[in-house]
Design an enzyme around this catalytic site. Structure first.
Site, short mmCIF file in Angstrom:
data_model
loop_
_atom_site.label_atom_id
_atom_site.label_comp_id
_atom_site.label_asym_id
_atom_site.label_seq_id
_atom_site.Cartn_x
_atom_site.Cartn_y
_atom_site.Cartn_z
N PHE A 43 0.84 -1.19 0.00
CA PHE A 43 0.00 0.00 0.00
C PHE A 43 0.87 1.25 0.00
O PHE A 43 0.57 2.23 -0.66
CB PHE A 43 -0.94 0.00 1.22
N GLU A 44 1.99 1.19 0.75
CA GLU A 44 2.97 2.27 0.75
C GLU A 44 4.37 1.69 0.88
O GLU A 44 4.55 0.59 1.42
CB GLU A 44 2.71 3.26 1.91
N SER A 45 5.36 2.44 0.38
CA SER A 45 6.77 2.12 0.58
C SER A 45 7.47 3.37 1.09
O SER A 45 7.03 4.49 0.85
CB SER A 45 7.42 1.65 -0.73
N HIS A 71 2.09 4.39 8.94
CA HIS A 71 2.68 3.06 9.07
C HIS A 71 4.07 2.97 8.43
O HIS A 71 4.93 2.24 8.93
CB HIS A 71 1.70 1.98 8.58
N PRO A 72 4.39 3.75 7.38
CA PRO A 72 5.78 3.70 6.88
C PRO A 72 6.80 4.22 7.90
O PRO A 72 7.92 3.69 7.98
CB PRO A 72 5.73 4.60 5.65
#
Length: 282
Positions: A43-45, A71-72
């Protein structure tokens, strides 16, 4: 190029929100960062340069770069603690993003790794009238679930969320619009977060409704501020559940520091679990 994969807001692998951490990415352009994020399908990096002080990080979804995300940053703490910290100590990390510097803390609690992010005081951007709120409930197909006595508000601790309260019925959502992004822009919001105010469980999606996020740390602070300021809890420690509808149960913990009725600081925390390490071809 080196990449670490972790699951954030969970004590177990294959739960919580997956994250790719690119920690050997010197020389990558933002276009390349975006391409690698799409390749990893998380979903994200997050991409980090630890050769500068404070450490510099860039966050991407599969669609775009974000100025802030939860969350990252929580997940990044795991790599920093492993690489530069000592297992028995609590460490503090300063991370420079596009428009702000975020403070993180990390430590091991027994067999589990716990990280926290200091979000500062929440900003109330907009409060919608009942009539202004109606299109957002309609957009999710839950017009009948709009409460009569709880306002919809836009709150930010770095990323502005439109907080949409309901008292039950999280499972009844059915997206019926492709114009959510423009609707949100009217009220200076980036994303929508649906919260069950009785069970403190939430859901959020990309603005097309095609991808549901598993655990949203950037929304947890605004949601906790909303719950507290609306009198839905008097406790400064709040636990928000998310991810049930995508089979990735997650728990986000929020601590509020208050001065009377004012919230002066928000700390979002969660467990991080190591999944694996990868070497990617340049």
């Amino acid at each position: 190029m080196q990449c670490k994969l972790v699951d954030v807001f969970s004590k177990q692998k294959l739960q919580g929100n997956g994250l790719a951490i690119f920690h050997d990415c010197q020389g990558l352009s933002k276009r390349q960062m975006q391409a690698w994020t799409r390749e990893m399908r998380q979903f994200e990096s997050i991409f980090v340069d630890t050769n500068v002080t404070p450490y510099r990080a860039w966050i991407f979804t599969m669609e775009e770069e974000l100025d802030f995300a939860g969350h990252p940053l929580i997940g990044l703490s795991y790599y920093l603690h492993q690489q530069f910290g000592t297992p028995s100590d609590t460490h503090t990390w300063s991370i420079e993003l596009n428009h702000k510097v975020v403070e993180l803390t990390s430590r091991w609690r027994g067999k589990h790794f716990l990280a926290a992010m200091h979000q500062g005081a929440p900003e109330l951007i907009n409060t919608l009238s009942a009539k202004q709120s109606e299109p957002f409930y309609a957009a999710l197909g839950i017009e009948q679930l709009q409460p009569q006595d709880l306002p919809v508000q836009v709150i930010s601790t770095g990323l502005p969320y439109l907080i949409l309260p309901i008292e039950h019925g999280l499972s009844k959502v059915s997206f019926s619009t492709n114009k959510l992004e423009s609707m949100l822009e009217q009220y200076q919001a980036k994303f929508l977060y649906l919260i069950d105010v009785n069970n403190f469980e939430g859901r959020t999606w990309d603005n097309l409704g095609s991808v549901e996020d598993i655990a949203t740390g950037s929304a947890a602070g605004p949601v906790a501020a909303y719950l507290y300021q609306q009198g839905l809890t008097t406790e400064p420690h709040i636990s928000i559940q998310q991810g049930r509808f995508v089979d990735r149960p997650s728990e986000i913990k929020v601590e509020l520091t208050c001065d009377g009725k004012d919230i002066v600081n928000i700390v979002v925390s969660g467990y991080v679990t190591h999944v694996g390490d990868f070497t990617l071809s340049d």
